[in-house]
Every structure is written in C-alpha cells, then in structure tokens.
Design an enzyme around this catalytic site. Structure first.
Site, PDB file in Angstrom:
ATOM      1  N   CYS A 122      27.665 -10.452  61.921  1.00 45.66           N
ATOM      2  CA  CYS A 122      27.710 -11.716  61.168  1.00 45.66           C
ATOM      3  C   CYS A 122      28.678 -11.700  59.977  1.00 45.66           C
ATOM      4  CB  CYS A 122      26.315 -12.144  60.738  1.00 45.66           C
ATOM      5  SG  CYS A 122      25.489 -10.997  59.645  1.00 45.66           S
ATOM      6  N   CYS A 130      25.239 -13.378  64.394  1.00 46.91           N
ATOM      7  CA  CYS A 130      25.142 -11.930  64.579  1.00 46.91           C
ATOM      8  C   CYS A 130      25.551 -11.493  65.983  1.00 46.91           C
ATOM      9  CB  CYS A 130      23.720 -11.457  64.275  1.00 46.91           C
ATOM     10  SG  CYS A 130      23.165 -11.927  62.620  1.00 46.91           S
ATOM     11  N   LYS A 197      12.632  -7.926  62.181  1.00 47.07           N
ATOM     12  CA  LYS A 197      13.384  -8.664  61.166  1.00 47.07           C
ATOM     13  C   LYS A 197      13.085 -10.154  61.338  1.00 47.07           C
ATOM     14  CE  LYS A 197      18.056  -9.614  59.566  1.00 47.07           C
ATOM     15  NZ  LYS A 197      19.475  -9.256  59.668  1.00 47.07           N
ATOM     16  N   ARG A 207      23.552 -13.620  51.889  1.00 42.59           N
ATOM     17  CA  ARG A 207      24.556 -14.380  52.647  1.00 42.59           C
ATOM     18  C   ARG A 207      25.667 -14.881  51.735  1.00 42.59           C
ATOM     19  NH1 ARG A 207      20.463 -17.399  56.902  1.00 42.59           N
ATOM     20  NH2 ARG A 207      19.621 -15.437  57.720  1.00 42.59           N
ATOM     21  N   ARG A 219      19.439 -18.717  62.534  1.00 44.78           N
ATOM     22  CA  ARG A 219      19.256 -17.456  63.260  1.00 44.78           C
ATOM     23  C   ARG A 219      17.910 -17.391  63.994  1.00 44.78           C
ATOM     24  NH1 ARG A 219      23.692 -15.277  61.084  1.00 44.78           N
ATOM     25  NH2 ARG A 219      23.833 -14.597  58.906  1.00 44.78           N
ATOM     26  N   GLU A 235       8.083  -6.040  68.862  1.00 44.84           N
ATOM     27  CA  GLU A 235       9.514  -5.831  68.587  1.00 44.84           C
ATOM     28  C   GLU A 235       9.784  -4.400  68.120  1.00 44.84           C
ATOM     29  OE1 GLU A 235      12.387  -6.971  68.788  1.00 44.84           O
ATOM     30  OE2 GLU A 235      12.365  -9.139  69.013  1.00 44.84           O
ATOM     31  N   LYS A 250      11.486  -6.090  57.652  1.00 39.55           N
ATOM     32  CA  LYS A 250      12.335  -6.804  56.714  1.00 39.55           C
ATOM     33  C   LYS A 250      12.085  -8.307  56.819  1.00 39.55           C
ATOM     34  CE  LYS A 250      17.120  -7.899  56.142  1.00 39.55           C
ATOM     35  NZ  LYS A 250      18.426  -7.843  56.649  1.00 39.55           N
ATOM     36  N   SER A 276      17.433  -9.368  49.402  1.00 39.52           N
ATOM     37  CA  SER A 276      18.140  -9.991  48.282  1.00 39.52           C
ATOM     38  C   SER A 276      17.306 -11.048  47.561  1.00 39.52           C
ATOM     39  CB  SER A 276      19.438 -10.608  48.793  1.00 39.52           C
ATOM     40  OG  SER A 276      19.189 -11.547  49.827  1.00 39.52           O
ATOM     41  N   TYR A 315      17.946  -3.074  45.991  1.00 39.85           N
ATOM     42  CA  TYR A 315      19.114  -3.218  45.126  1.00 39.85           C
ATOM     43  C   TYR A 315      18.830  -2.669  43.733  1.00 39.85           C
ATOM     44  CZ  TYR A 315      20.447  -6.126  49.031  1.00 39.85           C
ATOM     45  OH  TYR A 315      20.731  -6.557  50.297  1.00 39.85           O
TER      46      TYR A 315
HETATM   47  C1  PBG Z   1      22.922  -9.077  58.633  1.00 40.41           C
HETATM   48  C2  PBG Z   1      21.956  -8.773  57.562  1.00 40.41           C
HETATM   49  C3  PBG Z   1      21.275  -9.653  56.704  1.00 40.41           C
HETATM   50  C4  PBG Z   1      20.575  -8.862  55.806  1.00 40.41           C
HETATM   51  C5  PBG Z   1      20.811  -7.537  56.156  1.00 40.41           C
HETATM   52  N1  PBG Z   1      21.644  -7.487  57.266  1.00 40.41           N
HETATM   53  C6  PBG Z   1      21.329 -11.125  56.572  1.00 40.41           C
HETATM   54  C7  PBG Z   1      20.895 -11.998  57.645  1.00 40.41           C
HETATM   55  O1  PBG Z   1      20.318 -11.579  58.653  1.00 40.41           O
HETATM   56  O2  PBG Z   1      21.201 -13.171  57.498  1.00 40.41           O
HETATM   57  C8  PBG Z   1      19.755  -9.375  54.658  1.00 40.41           C
HETATM   58  C9  PBG Z   1      19.586  -8.431  53.515  1.00 40.41           C
HETATM   59  C10 PBG Z   1      19.155  -9.067  52.248  1.00 40.41           C
HETATM   60  O3  PBG Z   1      18.862 -10.278  52.171  1.00 40.41           O
HETATM   61  O4  PBG Z   1      19.097  -8.323  51.263  1.00 40.41           O
HETATM   62  N2  PBG Z   1      22.398  -9.392  59.861  1.00 40.41           N
END
Ligand code: PBG
Length: 325
Positions: A122, A130, A197, A207, A219, A235, A250, A276, A315
């Site tokens: 992505c 992705c 995820k 993003r 997504r 999963e 996640k 994030s 982070y």
């Molecule tokens: C990419 C990816 C994402 C994150 C980690 N790898 C974003 C998404 O799936 O849109 C998110 C990590 C975060 O928000 O800290 N596929």
C-alpha cells in the site's frame, strides 16, 4: 471483623509487597520501534497528525536505531516511502528502496540490532491498496502473493531478521515462507505475521505518514471486521499453520480480548501493535492536560502485555525505555 472474609488490601500495603505479587512486567526489550524511512540524506520531517513521529532518511534512521538500541529497545520495524508509486507497487521489491537501504545500513552499524521489515504494497501502489486492483475494483488475492514474496526476499537479502506481512491477503505466509526457503533464508529469516489485523479507524495518522490512504474504496474486503472475535482466532491460527513464527494482533488496546483468547490457543509468541491512532490519542490527550502521558502510556502497554502479548510495537518505545530506566 464480621462481613470481610478476604482482605486483598493486605498485599497492597507497601511497595515491597506490591512488587512481590506483581504479575506482569514491562521491559524496554519487549518494545519495538516503528520507523518511516524515505530516500535522501539528513532528512527528518515531522508528520502533523502523528506526534513524535517523523519521516527519516537512512542515515538519520541509523542514528535513531542506535539511540533505541542504547536505551535497550528490543528492535525496529521499518516502513518505506518510495520515490515513485505505480499500480503494482514495484518499488516494494527494489533492492535500492528505502527499507532495503536502511536495513543494510542499520545491519552494518548495529550488527546485533533486531530488524523487522513491513511487507505490504500500500505504500508503493498509486491506488493505495495492499494488493493488485482489478478493473472492477476487486483486490486480487492470488496475483498479489508473488509480489509480496518478492518483497520479502528483497528484505531478507538486505539483512532483515523477520519480515512482517501486513497486507491481509489469504495464503501470503505460505507463499512468503516458500520463497524465503527457496532463496536460502530458511534458517535465518522469520515471519512475524500481522495475522489478525482489523479494518480500523485507528490507522489514520499512519496513513498520513505513509501516504497510503486508498484512493478509492476501503480495506474492508481484506482487513477484518472489528465485530468478529472468533474469526480473529481463525485468521491467526491459519497463519500459524502456514508457517508464521510470531502472530500479531493489531490494533492492540481496543482488541485485548482477542490477544487474551489467542494466547489460550497458540503456543507461538504473540505480538501486538499499539497503532498510530492509539499513540496519537494518548499524545493529544496528554498535550491538552487530560492525561499524564507517562502514566497513561505505561498503563496502556502493561495492559497489552497482561492480555498475553510477548512484545509490543509502539511509537513510544524510546520514551518508555527512558521512563523505565
Ligand atoms: C500497511 C500498514 C498499516 C499499518 C501498518 N501496516 C496501515 C493500514 O493497513 O492501512 C498501520 C499502523 C499504524 O496505524 O500504526 N498495510
């Protein structure tokens, strides 16, 4: 005293007693620092919606990895922003792209550092999805797998300890494992799968940082429905069967039940990603005086560990290491 049969407070009376019965501990070695690497030199550019996080060039990434390592942080997780995007995301498997360059540079400067690389398309596709997009907008599963495998091999060649597929295509762990084995990395490169995820609203600052918001659609045809706990286990257990070395849940904080249920069903290590949006929520709340940043961050991470995660992507890894010292 009538009416009080048990007095748990007896063990909370002093710091010594509380420490003796403490069930969960947080150590910097259980934290992994994600970084966003960009081309060029001497670049450190903050992201407005993402407090404390910046785009860094390889040389700056090495300095930050050194700081993390000195603080006892357990590893780094690298995301790359390429110079050019296209429909296939071909910069993802370019040996000269930022993730590959930075992996080599950190490996050289800090031979002992644990380096994990994010494997996804992505950040590299012009449409921001992705996987490959078919003319009708469908995200193609099986046609995407060889591209992910190629990307993983390129990261392995650069010196990654583990590759971390975050795309959520079906069957990608098996495809990546097979490619790594064929290319001679059977013994030294593991797979930390983003096995469960969710399609989460908590990824927005990421993003912005990764410039990976889908141009069209969302997504939800590949990331999981936040409503589903049983499917979350399905999963992750599929990825275990395909050869993942570490499973990951996640986001982390809103999904502690998933971490706890998974911990009952797998003997593999579980990782969790404090994403994030979780990070930004803590930072913005603290900046406005609503929370004590140190206490709230430590509590959020301890809770993720208590739920059953062996280690956490955060982070705040370097700050936390400082607070724990
Ligand atoms: C990419 C990816 C994402 C994150 C980690 N790898 C974003 C998404 O799936 O849109 C998110 C990590 C975060 O928000 O800290 N596929």
């Amino acid at each position: 005293m009538a009416g009080v049969d048990s007095r748990p407070r007896r063990l909370r009376r002093t710091p010594g007693l509380r420490s003796l019965v403490r069930e969960t501990h947080l150590d910097p070695s259980q934290l992994v620092l994600p970084m966003f690497v960009v081309p060029g030199e001497d670049r450190r550019e903050p992201v407005a919606t993402f407090p404390g996080v910046a785009h860094v060039s390889s040389d700056v990434a090495v300095a930050e990895a050194r700081r993390a390592s000195d603080a006892g942080v357990g590893g780094v997780l690298l995301f790359g922003l390429p110079e050019h995007k296209d429909a296939e995301g071909s910069a993802a498997w370019n040996d000269a792209a930022p993730v590959q360059t930075t992996t080599r540079a950190i490996r050289q400067a800090l031979p002992e550092m644990t380096i994990i690389t994010d494997v996804c398309l992505c950040q590299y596709t012009d449409h921001g999805h992705c996987g490959l997009v078919e003319p009708d907008g469908t995200i193609a599963n099986d046609a995407t797998l060889p591209l992910l495998a190629r990307t993983a091999v390129s990261h392995a060649r650069a010196g990654a300890d583990m590759v971390a597929p975050s795309d959520m295509m079906d069957g990608r762990v098996r495809a990546i494992r097979a490619a790594l084995d064929t290319e001679g990395f059977a013994e030294r490169v593991g797979i930390m799968s983003y096995s469960t995820k969710f399609a989460s609203a908590f990824y927005s600052p990421f993003r912005d940082a990764a410039r990976s918001t889908p141009q069209r659609g969302d997504r939800r045809s590949y990331q999981m429905d936040p409503a589903n706990g049983r499917e979350a286990l399905h999963e992750s257990l599929l990825d275990a069967a395909e050869g993942a070395d570490v499973l990951m849940v996640k986001p982390a904080g809103p999904y502690l039940d998933v971490i706890a249920r998974l911990a009952e069903r797998t003997t593999l290590p579980i990782a969790a990603y404090q994403v994030s949006g979780e990070h930004a929520a803590l930072r913005f709340a603290a900046a406005n005086g609503a929370l004590d940043l140190r206490l709230a961050t430590l509590e959020s991470l301890l809770a993720i560990r208590r739920a059953g995660a062996s280690f956490v992507m955060t982070y705040s890894a370097v700050d936390v290491a400082g607070w724990l010292a």
